[in-house]
Design an enzyme around this catalytic site. Structure first.
Site, short mmCIF file in Angstrom:
data_model
loop_
_atom_site.label_atom_id
_atom_site.label_comp_id
_atom_site.label_asym_id
_atom_site.label_seq_id
_atom_site.Cartn_x
_atom_site.Cartn_y
_atom_site.Cartn_z
N HIS A 463 -23.13 18.33 -35.07
CA HIS A 463 -23.62 17.56 -33.89
C HIS A 463 -22.43 17.95 -32.94
CE1 HIS A 463 -25.28 15.18 -30.76
NE2 HIS A 463 -24.47 14.64 -30.66
N ASP A 480 -22.44 12.62 -24.76
CA ASP A 480 -23.06 12.75 -26.13
C ASP A 480 -24.48 12.72 -26.17
OD1 ASP A 480 -23.89 12.95 -28.69
OD2 ASP A 480 -22.60 11.20 -29.48
N CYS A 527 -28.73 19.91 -29.39
CA CYS A 527 -27.53 19.00 -28.99
C CYS A 527 -26.43 20.24 -28.78
CB CYS A 527 -26.77 18.47 -30.19
SG CYS A 527 -26.33 19.53 -31.90
#
Length: 568
Positions: A463, A480, A527
């Site tokens: 990620h 995030d 991501c």
């Protein structure tokens, strides 16, 4: 040979929590190996005593075929003619010399331990075109006047559509195909009912339990049941195919949390969109499973969350079901409402066409040749293809884009002065502290104290996130797209900035900032794009306003920016 075959089944020490658990599992593995050896020895002994030819058993291993035989104590004696049955079309097509195993599947539950299946040699050439295509013949087959013991289309002895269901109840599907199994394993599949049932994997055991509890619905012999149209989507009838689909889905994702509540149920998913009869020919072949992009994105997101929980306890150890459902926005509350992303930078049509040309170009030998080399980073076609939809961005693409952001701030004096480190900076800072990165700024010929913002990509194994030292706003930021906790990111950034500036900048009143309304991803692939686009927006001091729906367009813009070495 046995040791090599069971090597993949042995327990590794790093898979266990404690050493005692490792020893316990290791002893259990040795015991299972010993039991399997004894079982194979008994199998060979039985075959030797019954004088069954070993050379023919390679063809029948694991392929037991049901029939309507009522014998429960038949002997393993070869016959010269295959038994005739009105349901012989259910059996597989046989060629000369093909050996089949015939047993009574309908009475399999009443077999005692000493019962054995019947092995018969069939030397007849069955027709490969043997099918039931006439609806009237099908109606007569299941008519009340039939001498069969059931009119239920789901009966194992009658229904071709249920043959796979009945077979899966007793005969496991090994990890490898039956022809690649050892002779002893195939003999077990052909001879022992108890052994085959005990060797079911967890997924197949769940499937067998669900099938055993399945209560079939009565079948009407009306010719209307033999039309080519699909079943009613809103029907409550549970077909065997639908049963297997549900069980397989549960067994595959049983280890994932919240699967039962997250999946969006549609009224069109109540039954399978496939006819129940294999031998009914249809001009239209609808898809068996309707898998939308939303379901695929949801599954990829679930897998990403699971991997993050396993590998990065620092950032995702405090997650619970409520947090995840809020992230998904399916049951509790919708995700933060973001305005539609409006491109503020010029994006020429010719740049877009060039990007699409490279993205749609197939991989070839020249895919290893650099398309562009800048900042000492060569970008190949393989690297550029990570900007395709549903692909993870690699380090080269992210590092190249971060250098473009830094270069743009040097050229355009109206923009804030920013600098972006590469993807290995945070890993070195996390492992070795300031000593591992104290020369990075010097090599880049930048003074961190003079920068308005410093971007640090944060890599969490599977990620990408973005950390920012924002001097102009006096705060340490953490972005995030999965709304995970920052862990030690803020402490590491604060310690680095104090050490790098040698205390010249007072950070005692700086805040740790996380935007609760930041854009969030809804799949397990984007991501990296979220992290890069967040850095690009902060570098221009504009609001971070984009969403998951903008990802395809943003991927094209990133590809064009890399090809032309200019941010669009």
């Amino acid at each position: 040979m046995i040791g090599k075959r069971n090597a993949s089944k042995r327990t590794r020490q790093d898979d266990c929590i404690t050493y005692e658990e490792y020893q316990r599992k290791r002893k259990k593995t040795f015991l299972n190996t010993f039991v399997n050896i004894c079982s194979r020895t008994v199998t060979y002994a039985k075959l030797f005593l019954t004088k069954t030819p070993i050379s023919e058993l390679d063809r029948i291993a694991g392929e037991a075929i049901p029939s309507n035989s009522n014998s429960t104590n038949s002997k393993l004696e070869p016959s010269t003619k295959a038994p005739e049955s009105r349901f012989s079309h259910i059996n597989s097509k046989t060629e000369r010399g093909y050996v089949t195993v015939e047993s009574d599947m309908s009475s399999h539950n009443t077999l005692d331990r000493n019962s054995k299946p019947t092995v018969s040699h069939s030397y007849t050439n069955s027709s490969k075109d043997e099918k039931f295509l006439d609806p009237i013949a099908l109606q007569n087959l299941f008519s009340p006047a039939s001498d069969t013991h059931s009119q239920n289309i789901h009966d194992e002895a009658l229904s071709p559509s249920s043959f796979r269901v009945s077979r899966s109840r007793y005969f496991p599907r090994p990890h490898r195909s039956s022809k690649n199994l050892s002779v002893s394993n195939r003999l077990q599949l052909a001879v022992f009912k108890e052994t085959t049932s005990s060797t079911l994997s967890h997924g197949n055991s769940v499937e067998a339990d669900e099938i055993n509890s399945f209560n079939p619905t009565p079948f009407s012999s009306s010719p209307l049941h033999f039309t080519n149209s699909s079943p009613n989507p809103n029907s409550d009838i549970v077909t065997p195919d639908k049963q297997l689909d549900v069980v397989s889905e549960h067994a595959r994702y049983k280890h994932l949390p919240f699967t039962a509540t997250l999946r969006k149920k549609s009224p069109h998913d109540s039954t399978s969109r496939k006819a129940s009869f294999r031998f009914v020919q249809s001009d239209q072949q609808p898809a068996r499973n309707i898998v939308t992009s939303d379901i695929q994105n949801e599954k990829s997101l679930l897998l990403l969350i699971r991997d993050l929980k396993e590998k990065q306890t620092e950032s995702f150890q405090d997650w619970n079901e409520v947090d995840f459902l809020q992230l998904k926005g399916l049951e509790i509350s919708p995700p933060p409402t973001r305005p539609k992303f409006i491109p503020e930078l010029e994006f020429p049509d010719n740049a877009r066409k060039r990007a699409l040309k490279y993205l749609n170009q197939s991989n070839s030998v020249s895919s290893s040749e650099p398309i562009i080399t800048k900042f000492n980073i060569p970008i190949t076609l393989k690297d550029l293809h990570t900007l395709r939809n549903r692909q993870w961005l690699n380090d080269e693409v992210i590092n190249f884009y971060m250098n473009l952001i830094s270069e743009r701030s040097k050229i355009d004096s109206s923009l804030p002065r920013v600098h972006g480190f590469n993807t290995f900076f945070y890993t070195s800072l996390q492992r070795r502290g300031y000593a591992g990165v104290r020369r990075w700024a010097k090599k880049a010929r930048v003074n961190i104290a003079d920068m308005d913002a410093v971007f640090i990509p944060v890599h969490l194994d599977v990620h990408w996130c973005m950390a920012v030292i924002n001097k102009s706003k006096k705060r340490f930021e953490y972005w995030d797209s999965l709304a995970g906790s920052p862990g030690k990111v803020f402490d590491l950034l604060r310690d680095y900035y104090i050490a790098e500036t040698k205390g010249a900048v007072d950070v005692s009143d700086w805040e740790n900032f996380m935007d609760d309304n930041s854009p969030r991803q809804r799949n397990g692939h984007d991501c990296g794009v979220f992290a890069c686009k967040t850095a690009e927006c902060v570098s221009r001091n504009v609001p971070v306003q984009f969403s998951q729906n903008d990802m395809p367009e943003l991927r094209i813009k990133m590809a064009a920016s890399i090809i032309d070495a200019q941010i669009y």
